[in-house]
Design a protein around this motif. Sequence first.
Motif, PDB file in Angstrom:
ATOM      1  N   GLY A 114     -24.065 -28.588 -30.527  1.00  0.00           N
ATOM      2  CA  GLY A 114     -24.294 -29.006 -28.815  1.00  0.00           C
ATOM      3  C   GLY A 114     -24.736 -27.955 -28.353  1.00  0.00           C
ATOM      4  O   GLY A 114     -24.318 -27.012 -27.535  1.00  0.00           O
ATOM      5  N   HIS A 140     -27.919 -42.052 -23.119  1.00  0.00           N
ATOM      6  CA  HIS A 140     -26.930 -41.412 -23.148  1.00  0.00           C
ATOM      7  C   HIS A 140     -28.009 -39.828 -23.823  1.00  0.00           C
ATOM      8  O   HIS A 140     -27.024 -39.383 -23.731  1.00  0.00           O
ATOM      9  CB  HIS A 140     -26.831 -41.981 -25.268  1.00  0.00           C
ATOM     10  CG  HIS A 140     -25.961 -41.058 -25.214  1.00  0.00           C
ATOM     11  ND1 HIS A 140     -26.110 -40.754 -26.359  1.00  0.00           N
ATOM     12  CD2 HIS A 140     -24.393 -41.163 -24.936  1.00  0.00           C
ATOM     13  CE1 HIS A 140     -24.895 -40.378 -26.981  1.00  0.00           C
ATOM     14  NE2 HIS A 140     -24.029 -40.319 -26.711  1.00  0.00           N
ATOM     15  N   ARG A 143     -28.609 -38.333 -21.007  1.00  0.00           N
ATOM     16  CA  ARG A 143     -26.977 -37.270 -20.391  1.00  0.00           C
ATOM     17  C   ARG A 143     -26.401 -36.544 -21.444  1.00  0.00           C
ATOM     18  O   ARG A 143     -25.532 -35.281 -20.378  1.00  0.00           O
ATOM     19  CB  ARG A 143     -25.843 -38.482 -20.428  1.00  0.00           C
ATOM     20  CG  ARG A 143     -25.870 -39.062 -18.646  1.00  0.00           C
ATOM     21  CD  ARG A 143     -25.051 -40.267 -18.540  1.00  0.00           C
ATOM     22  NE  ARG A 143     -25.435 -40.819 -17.008  1.00  0.00           N
ATOM     23  CZ  ARG A 143     -25.671 -41.008 -16.290  1.00  0.00           C
ATOM     24  NH1 ARG A 143     -25.466 -40.020 -15.697  1.00  0.00           N
ATOM     25  NH2 ARG A 143     -25.727 -42.237 -15.174  1.00  0.00           N
ATOM     26  N   GLN A 144     -26.293 -36.583 -22.344  1.00  0.00           N
ATOM     27  CA  GLN A 144     -26.389 -35.767 -23.331  1.00  0.00           C
ATOM     28  C   GLN A 144     -27.056 -34.177 -23.464  1.00  0.00           C
ATOM     29  O   GLN A 144     -26.377 -33.163 -23.254  1.00  0.00           O
ATOM     30  CB  GLN A 144     -25.652 -35.606 -24.848  1.00  0.00           C
ATOM     31  CG  GLN A 144     -25.578 -34.990 -26.079  1.00  0.00           C
ATOM     32  CD  GLN A 144     -25.436 -35.991 -27.316  1.00  0.00           C
ATOM     33  OE1 GLN A 144     -25.546 -36.735 -27.642  1.00  0.00           O
ATOM     34  NE2 GLN A 144     -25.171 -34.885 -28.326  1.00  0.00           N
ATOM     35  N   SER A 145     -28.318 -34.336 -23.025  1.00  0.00           N
ATOM     36  CA  SER A 145     -29.124 -33.440 -22.768  1.00  0.00           C
ATOM     37  C   SER A 145     -28.734 -32.220 -21.444  1.00  0.00           C
ATOM     38  O   SER A 145     -28.954 -31.227 -21.146  1.00  0.00           O
ATOM     39  CB  SER A 145     -30.663 -33.428 -22.407  1.00  0.00           C
ATOM     40  OG  SER A 145     -31.783 -32.623 -21.905  1.00  0.00           O
ATOM     41  N   LEU A 146     -28.941 -33.180 -20.154  1.00  0.00           N
ATOM     42  CA  LEU A 146     -27.986 -32.381 -19.147  1.00  0.00           C
ATOM     43  C   LEU A 146     -26.524 -31.704 -19.502  1.00  0.00           C
ATOM     44  O   LEU A 146     -26.448 -30.314 -19.034  1.00  0.00           O
ATOM     45  CB  LEU A 146     -28.016 -33.536 -18.023  1.00  0.00           C
ATOM     46  CG  LEU A 146     -28.944 -34.295 -17.056  1.00  0.00           C
ATOM     47  CD1 LEU A 146     -28.560 -35.312 -16.704  1.00  0.00           C
ATOM     48  CD2 LEU A 146     -29.504 -33.137 -16.629  1.00  0.00           C
ATOM     49  N   GLU A 147     -25.780 -32.824 -19.909  1.00  0.00           N
ATOM     50  CA  GLU A 147     -23.972 -31.717 -20.605  1.00  0.00           C
ATOM     51  C   GLU A 147     -24.528 -30.369 -20.932  1.00  0.00           C
ATOM     52  O   GLU A 147     -23.707 -29.680 -20.517  1.00  0.00           O
ATOM     53  CB  GLU A 147     -23.644 -32.463 -21.356  1.00  0.00           C
ATOM     54  CG  GLU A 147     -22.185 -31.694 -21.232  1.00  0.00           C
ATOM     55  CD  GLU A 147     -21.249 -32.683 -22.138  1.00  0.00           C
ATOM     56  OE1 GLU A 147     -20.208 -32.499 -22.796  1.00  0.00           O
ATOM     57  OE2 GLU A 147     -21.560 -34.458 -22.055  1.00  0.00           O
ATOM     58  N   ILE A 148     -25.593 -30.852 -22.290  1.00  0.00           N
ATOM     59  CA  ILE A 148     -25.574 -29.680 -22.925  1.00  0.00           C
ATOM     60  C   ILE A 148     -26.153 -28.262 -22.490  1.00  0.00           C
ATOM     61  O   ILE A 148     -25.905 -27.161 -21.917  1.00  0.00           O
ATOM     62  CB  ILE A 148     -26.520 -29.410 -24.006  1.00  0.00           C
ATOM     63  CG1 ILE A 148     -25.382 -29.843 -25.383  1.00  0.00           C
ATOM     64  CG2 ILE A 148     -27.309 -28.593 -25.219  1.00  0.00           C
ATOM     65  CD1 ILE A 148     -26.503 -31.303 -26.268  1.00  0.00           C
ATOM     66  N   GLN A 149     -27.279 -28.692 -21.293  1.00  0.00           N
ATOM     67  CA  GLN A 149     -28.034 -27.150 -20.630  1.00  0.00           C
ATOM     68  C   GLN A 149     -26.900 -27.020 -19.256  1.00  0.00           C
ATOM     69  O   GLN A 149     -27.323 -25.854 -18.864  1.00  0.00           O
ATOM     70  CB  GLN A 149     -29.597 -28.498 -20.804  1.00  0.00           C
ATOM     71  CG  GLN A 149     -30.244 -28.154 -21.465  1.00  0.00           C
ATOM     72  CD  GLN A 149     -31.567 -28.829 -20.423  1.00  0.00           C
ATOM     73  OE1 GLN A 149     -32.090 -28.202 -20.393  1.00  0.00           O
ATOM     74  NE2 GLN A 149     -31.648 -30.245 -20.459  1.00  0.00           N
ATOM     75  N   VAL A 150     -26.733 -27.802 -19.157  1.00  0.00           N
ATOM     76  CA  VAL A 150     -25.029 -27.150 -17.930  1.00  0.00           C
ATOM     77  C   VAL A 150     -24.652 -26.451 -18.330  1.00  0.00           C
ATOM     78  O   VAL A 150     -24.420 -25.478 -17.839  1.00  0.00           O
ATOM     79  CB  VAL A 150     -24.994 -28.743 -16.948  1.00  0.00           C
ATOM     80  CG1 VAL A 150     -23.324 -28.262 -15.968  1.00  0.00           C
ATOM     81  CG2 VAL A 150     -25.628 -29.129 -16.363  1.00  0.00           C
ATOM     82  N   GLU A 151     -24.284 -26.486 -19.917  1.00  0.00           N
ATOM     83  CA  GLU A 151     -23.262 -25.703 -20.158  1.00  0.00           C
ATOM     84  C   GLU A 151     -23.688 -24.336 -20.339  1.00  0.00           C
ATOM     85  O   GLU A 151     -23.093 -23.282 -20.399  1.00  0.00           O
ATOM     86  CB  GLU A 151     -21.991 -26.468 -21.130  1.00  0.00           C
ATOM     87  CG  GLU A 151     -21.221 -25.298 -21.954  1.00  0.00           C
ATOM     88  CD  GLU A 151     -20.335 -25.950 -23.018  1.00  0.00           C
ATOM     89  OE1 GLU A 151     -19.697 -25.771 -23.511  1.00  0.00           O
ATOM     90  OE2 GLU A 151     -20.484 -27.222 -23.433  1.00  0.00           O
ATOM     91  N   GLY A 155     -25.714 -25.293 -13.712  1.00  0.00           N
ATOM     92  CA  GLY A 155     -26.892 -26.304 -12.695  1.00  0.00           C
ATOM     93  C   GLY A 155     -27.597 -26.478 -11.881  1.00  0.00           C
ATOM     94  O   GLY A 155     -27.880 -27.494 -11.459  1.00  0.00           O
TER      95      GLY A 155
END
Length: 283
Positions: A114, A140, A143-151, A155
């Motif tokens: 992550g 998938h 979306r996983q890339s977005l989740e990692i970058q937002v964290e 945003g």
Amino acid sequence: MLLVVSVLASLAAVTFQARRAERERDKAQEALRFMTRLFDLADPSTRDSSPPTLREVLDAGARRIERGLRRQPEVQLELMARMARAYTQIGQTEKALNLVDQALELSRSTFGPGNPAEAPLLDEGGWARFVAADFGRAEHDFRQSLEIQVEALGGSHPNLAGALHGLGAVLIERGAYEEAEANLRRALDLQGQRQPPDPITEAEILEELARLLGTHGRWDEAAAMYRQAIDLREPVLGTKDFTVAHAYAGLGSMLVNTAPEEAERLLGTSRAPAGEASPRPSR
């Protein structure tokens, strides 16, 4: 005492920034050395046989990345992402995905699962799967890339534009048009904030959005976006570039119902087939 703390904090910040700048410079220099060696492979004057094909150069580069950059994982991961993109661009999606899988394994074993270095690799995997029409797994990845970058970045960081663009393209193929439009508009807004500017990627997002709007009869909006894309592409690529011709063809297709005379002129002079929009993102 407060003054001393403030001064020490300032010095620490400057030292950190200097070290980070030094690391980035070292990474850039190592990447340049690698690319120079790679280009040497394609130089006919250095070979007895005929010049290698692009695929042969990429294959040799992939082997060199694995062997020669083991002590510099950040450079190694960045170059692996770029090589995966190159494989996708020549239609070698299986090779691109193999390289992405290797890079993700390296990233997770070196920096933990992550970590932010995974995001560009997931993006390249998403585009390779998009080209291979594996839209479920592509979604998938994005979306996983977005989740990692937002964290990691929040945003509203411009770096999110790439994953949003890919996700929007995939959602069009999956029929989720409203969500696709929202993601593409957000990608366009964030891409416009990137420094230095990247007009070609911005044009690709505009064209993807124009295609979506055009299929839903929103021809005026779509035509405006094609015009913006042309204004971005033409100064960089010239009037004879294939993707510029496709953008003109896309514009002509949108004008058929609202400005038929201009549409006829554009479709007659562009070198792309009539009714054909500009090509998919050049990933």
